[in-house]
Design a protein around this motif. Structure first.
Motif, PDB file in Angstrom:
ATOM      1  N   LEU A 133       4.578 -12.674 -10.028  1.00  0.00           N
ATOM      2  CA  LEU A 133       5.314 -12.815  -8.766  1.00  0.00           C
ATOM      3  C   LEU A 133       6.696 -13.416  -9.015  1.00  0.00           C
ATOM      4  N   SER A 134       7.411 -12.773  -9.916  1.00  0.00           N
ATOM      5  CA  SER A 134       8.720 -13.282 -10.317  1.00  0.00           C
ATOM      6  C   SER A 134       9.847 -12.829  -9.402  1.00  0.00           C
ATOM      7  N   GLN A 135       9.552 -11.855  -8.534  1.00  0.00           N
ATOM      8  CA  GLN A 135      10.600 -11.254  -7.718  1.00  0.00           C
ATOM      9  C   GLN A 135      10.363 -11.514  -6.233  1.00  0.00           C
ATOM     10  N   PRO A 136      11.441 -11.629  -5.459  1.00  0.00           N
ATOM     11  CA  PRO A 136      11.268 -11.906  -4.021  1.00  0.00           C
ATOM     12  C   PRO A 136      10.511 -10.802  -3.302  1.00  0.00           C
ATOM     13  N   GLU A 137      10.705  -9.548  -3.728  1.00  0.00           N
ATOM     14  CA  GLU A 137      10.005  -8.439  -3.078  1.00  0.00           C
ATOM     15  C   GLU A 137       8.486  -8.541  -3.306  1.00  0.00           C
ATOM     16  N   SER A 138       8.093  -8.941  -4.514  1.00  0.00           N
ATOM     17  CA  SER A 138       6.668  -9.105  -4.814  1.00  0.00           C
ATOM     18  C   SER A 138       6.056 -10.217  -3.971  1.00  0.00           C
ATOM     19  N   ILE A 139       6.795 -11.286  -3.799  1.00  0.00           N
ATOM     20  CA  ILE A 139       6.318 -12.415  -2.994  1.00  0.00           C
ATOM     21  C   ILE A 139       6.133 -11.983  -1.543  1.00  0.00           C
ATOM     22  N   VAL A 140       7.081 -11.211  -1.024  1.00  0.00           N
ATOM     23  CA  VAL A 140       6.963 -10.710   0.354  1.00  0.00           C
ATOM     24  C   VAL A 140       5.696  -9.881   0.509  1.00  0.00           C
ATOM     25  N   LEU A 141       5.450  -8.968  -0.437  1.00  0.00           N
ATOM     26  CA  LEU A 141       4.271  -8.103  -0.359  1.00  0.00           C
ATOM     27  C   LEU A 141       2.992  -8.929  -0.289  1.00  0.00           C
ATOM     28  N   TRP A 142       2.875  -9.933  -1.137  1.00  0.00           N
ATOM     29  CA  TRP A 142       1.669 -10.753  -1.147  1.00  0.00           C
ATOM     30  C   TRP A 142       1.570 -11.639   0.084  1.00  0.00           C
ATOM     31  N   GLU A 143       2.693 -12.144   0.558  1.00  0.00           N
ATOM     32  CA  GLU A 143       2.657 -12.977   1.762  1.00  0.00           C
ATOM     33  C   GLU A 143       2.178 -12.175   2.963  1.00  0.00           C
ATOM     34  N   VAL A 144       2.678 -10.944   3.104  1.00  0.00           N
ATOM     35  CA  VAL A 144       2.239 -10.101   4.218  1.00  0.00           C
ATOM     36  C   VAL A 144       0.761  -9.758   4.061  1.00  0.00           C
ATOM     37  N   PHE A 145       0.357  -9.432   2.834  1.00  0.00           N
ATOM     38  CA  PHE A 145      -1.057  -9.145   2.567  1.00  0.00           C
ATOM     39  C   PHE A 145      -1.938 -10.326   2.958  1.00  0.00           C
ATOM     40  N   ASP A 146      -1.581 -11.505   2.524  1.00  0.00           N
ATOM     41  CA  ASP A 146      -2.387 -12.695   2.819  1.00  0.00           C
ATOM     42  C   ASP A 146      -2.448 -12.989   4.310  1.00  0.00           C
ATOM     43  N   ASP A 147      -1.337 -12.777   4.998  1.00  0.00           N
ATOM     44  CA  ASP A 147      -1.281 -13.052   6.432  1.00  0.00           C
ATOM     45  C   ASP A 147      -2.037 -12.007   7.243  1.00  0.00           C
ATOM     46  N   PHE A 148      -1.926 -10.740   6.835  1.00  0.00           N
ATOM     47  CA  PHE A 148      -2.505  -9.640   7.606  1.00  0.00           C
ATOM     48  C   PHE A 148      -4.006  -9.478   7.351  1.00  0.00           C
ATOM     49  N   LYS A 149      -4.450  -9.786   6.144  1.00  0.00           N
ATOM     50  CA  LYS A 149      -5.855  -9.661   5.758  1.00  0.00           C
ATOM     51  C   LYS A 149      -6.397  -8.251   6.033  1.00  0.00           C
ATOM     52  N   PRO A 150      -5.866  -7.272   5.331  1.00  0.00           N
ATOM     53  CA  PRO A 150      -6.225  -5.875   5.623  1.00  0.00           C
ATOM     54  C   PRO A 150      -7.649  -5.533   5.205  1.00  0.00           C
ATOM     55  N   HIS A 151      -8.185  -4.522   5.883  1.00  0.00           N
ATOM     56  CA  HIS A 151      -9.459  -3.934   5.483  1.00  0.00           C
ATOM     57  C   HIS A 151      -9.248  -2.809   4.472  1.00  0.00           C
ATOM     58  N   TYR A 152      -8.074  -2.153   4.533  1.00  0.00           N
ATOM     59  CA  TYR A 152      -7.725  -1.084   3.585  1.00  0.00           C
ATOM     60  C   TYR A 152      -6.245  -1.202   3.231  1.00  0.00           C
ATOM     61  N   CYS A 153      -5.937  -0.889   1.972  1.00  0.00           N
ATOM     62  CA  CYS A 153      -4.547  -0.877   1.512  1.00  0.00           C
ATOM     63  C   CYS A 153      -4.165   0.518   1.041  1.00  0.00           C
ATOM     64  N   TYR A 154      -2.940   0.917   1.370  1.00  0.00           N
ATOM     65  CA  TYR A 154      -2.392   2.206   0.958  1.00  0.00           C
ATOM     66  C   TYR A 154      -1.130   1.951   0.137  1.00  0.00           C
ATOM     67  N   ASN A 155      -1.215   2.253  -1.146  1.00  0.00           N
ATOM     68  CA  ASN A 155      -0.132   2.046  -2.096  1.00  0.00           C
ATOM     69  C   ASN A 155       0.552   3.393  -2.316  1.00  0.00           C
ATOM     70  N   LEU A 156       1.735   3.582  -1.745  1.00  0.00           N
ATOM     71  CA  LEU A 156       2.350   4.908  -1.599  1.00  0.00           C
ATOM     72  C   LEU A 156       3.470   5.125  -2.610  1.00  0.00           C
ATOM     73  N   HIS A 157       3.318   6.183  -3.416  1.00  0.00           N
ATOM     74  CA  HIS A 157       4.240   6.437  -4.521  1.00  0.00           C
ATOM     75  C   HIS A 157       4.567   7.927  -4.646  1.00  0.00           C
ATOM     76  N   ASP A 158       5.547   8.222  -5.519  1.00  0.00           N
ATOM     77  CA  ASP A 158       5.827   9.571  -6.010  1.00  0.00           C
ATOM     78  C   ASP A 158       5.456   9.630  -7.485  1.00  0.00           C
ATOM     79  N   GLN A 159       5.119  10.837  -7.957  1.00  0.00           N
ATOM     80  CA  GLN A 159       4.932  11.046  -9.388  1.00  0.00           C
ATOM     81  C   GLN A 159       5.866  12.150  -9.879  1.00  0.00           C
ATOM     82  N   ARG A 160       6.103  12.161 -11.179  1.00  0.00           N
ATOM     83  CA  ARG A 160       7.070  13.079 -11.763  1.00  0.00           C
ATOM     84  C   ARG A 160       6.542  14.513 -11.790  1.00  0.00           C
ATOM     85  N   THR A 161       7.447  15.439 -12.030  1.00  0.00           N
ATOM     86  CA  THR A 161       7.089  16.866 -12.066  1.00  0.00           C
ATOM     87  C   THR A 161       6.293  17.235 -13.312  1.00  0.00           C
TER      88      THR A 161
END
Length: 384
Positions: A133-161
């Motif tokens: 958790l060295s970056q502010p963006e990573s900290i934000v992601l975990w803070e929202v996760f901890d606060d929201f307490k989700p039942h499901y997580c969707y990690n959305l990405h692109d992959q190369r051709t």
């Protein structure tokens, strides 16, 4: 359900293409902020706001984040299209909003998005920063996760051709993964929920893109966010938006991401993830690195007076120039290339290769050349 019609009616027309920045989606986000659903929850390294969008009143909490890698924008487009569904007043929208509470970070890495890079402004891959958790963006992601307490997580990405579906010579237009929660890649109740859900999504997508759906490698890495969330007991799904033929802007793939999102929530609302669909999940072929953007076969090359027949490949490099993504093709490999495919293939049938340099293809050079003096290739393609 008519998924095609649903997408056509809800596609957000203000955004398109591969280069998606915070500025390009800010007007849309403000437009759908109809009831104070949009909140700034942190800042990037360069001080850009990171937005959270919270909507719905249902008991099942869904946490989604996109553009953790700044140059992976396809899922962001589909996520915004899905937001339009939630605002269209339809019976489907009412059902989803009553069954679910959605918490989304539409653009976790706005600095990387602006620079069109995988990493953030500190040159850190946020998807390898889940423990340090060295970056502010990573900290934000975990803070929202901890606060929201989700039942499901969707990690959305692109992959190369470069990715294909197993040994089918089909591009991996969509790939999915229920990440492992330990190094043994075992199955527990949490991971099984993600597996069952992906199997259901696959049932739907196979109707539209048969044999173009892959399964991502499930090697465990606790530094990856999806693995970390799975390890603490929250079912997590990895989405990887890939290549559809001739769709380098990922506007067709965008549609299939949208289908996957909507179908998954319908499956969840119908509680259709009971049982064990591990066998169905494992029938989804694993991704394989089998593709180049361009493959040229049976090309005659003159090496110091000795002629030989060979093959070579070229790959696009996506370069940000004057706020536009330019697809520039460079020679990437020369040789037999057995088992490889090209999204664009050309059989030279033994004609001679020439170019404006040394008359032999070299790795790293622009894919500008001739096959005989009559057929000119510019940026990988035949110049008509």
């Amino acid at each position: 359900m008519n998924f095609e019609q649903l997408f056509a009616e809800n596609k957000e027309q203000s955004i398109s293409g591969r280069y998606l920045t915070l500025e390009s989606i800010s007007t849309f986000l403000k437009r759908i902020n109809t009831d104070n659903q949009l909140h700034v929850v942190g800042q990037s390294v360069l001080g850009k706001p990171i937005y959270k969008y919270l909507i719905g009143e249902g008991k099942t909490r869904i946490f989604l984040w996109s553009q953790m890698h700044g140059n992976e924008s396809t899922t962001t487009k589909a996520l915004l299209d899905f937001f339009n569904v939630l605002h269209n007043g339809s019976d489907l929208a009412k059902e989803l909003l009553s069954n679910f509470t959605f918490c989304a970070l539409p653009m976790l890495n706005p600095d990387g998005s602006n620079a069109y890079t995988r990493v953030n402004a500190n040159d850190v891959d946020l998807n390898r920063d889940s423990q340090e958790l060295s970056q502010p963006e990573s900290i934000v992601l975990w803070e929202v996760f901890d606060d929201f307490k989700p039942h499901y997580c969707y990690n959305l990405h692109d992959q190369r051709t470069i990715f294909g579906v197993g040994d089918t010579s089909k591009p991996a237009t969509m790939s999915f993964l229920a990440p492992s929660y330990n190094k043994k890649c075992e199955i527990n109740e949490s991971r099984l929920k993600a597996i069952n859900l992906i199997a259901g999504i696959n049932d739907i997508l196979q109707q539209f893109i048969p044999n173009q759906i892959g399964r991502f490698d499930d090697s465990f890495n606790i530094n990856c966010v999806g693995d970390a969330f799975q390890a603490i007991g929250v079912p997590t799904l990895l989405f990887e938006a890939g290549h559809y033929p001739d769709d380098y802007q990922r506007e067709v793939t965008r549609k299939f991401v949208f289908f996957a999102l909507v179908s998954s929530f319908i499956i969840l609302s119908e509680n259709d993830i009971v049982g064990n669909r591990m066998d169905d999940y494992l029938k989804i072929p694993q991704n394989s690195v089998v593709f180049y953007d361009f493959l040229y076969k049976n090309v005659k090359i003159n090496y110091d007076g000795i002629e030989k027949i060979t093959n070579f490949a070229a790959q696009y490099k996506e370069e940000l120039i004057d706020d536009k993504i330019c697809f520039n093709a460079y020679v990437s490999e020369i040789g037999d290339l057995e088992g490889k495919s090209g999204h664009y293939e050309y059989d030279a049938n033994g004609v001679l290769y020439t170019d404006e340099n040394d008359n032999i293809p070299e790795v790293g050079q622009k894919a500008d050349f001739y096959l005989t003096k009559n057929i000119k290739f510019v940026n990988g393609l035949v110049k008509m």
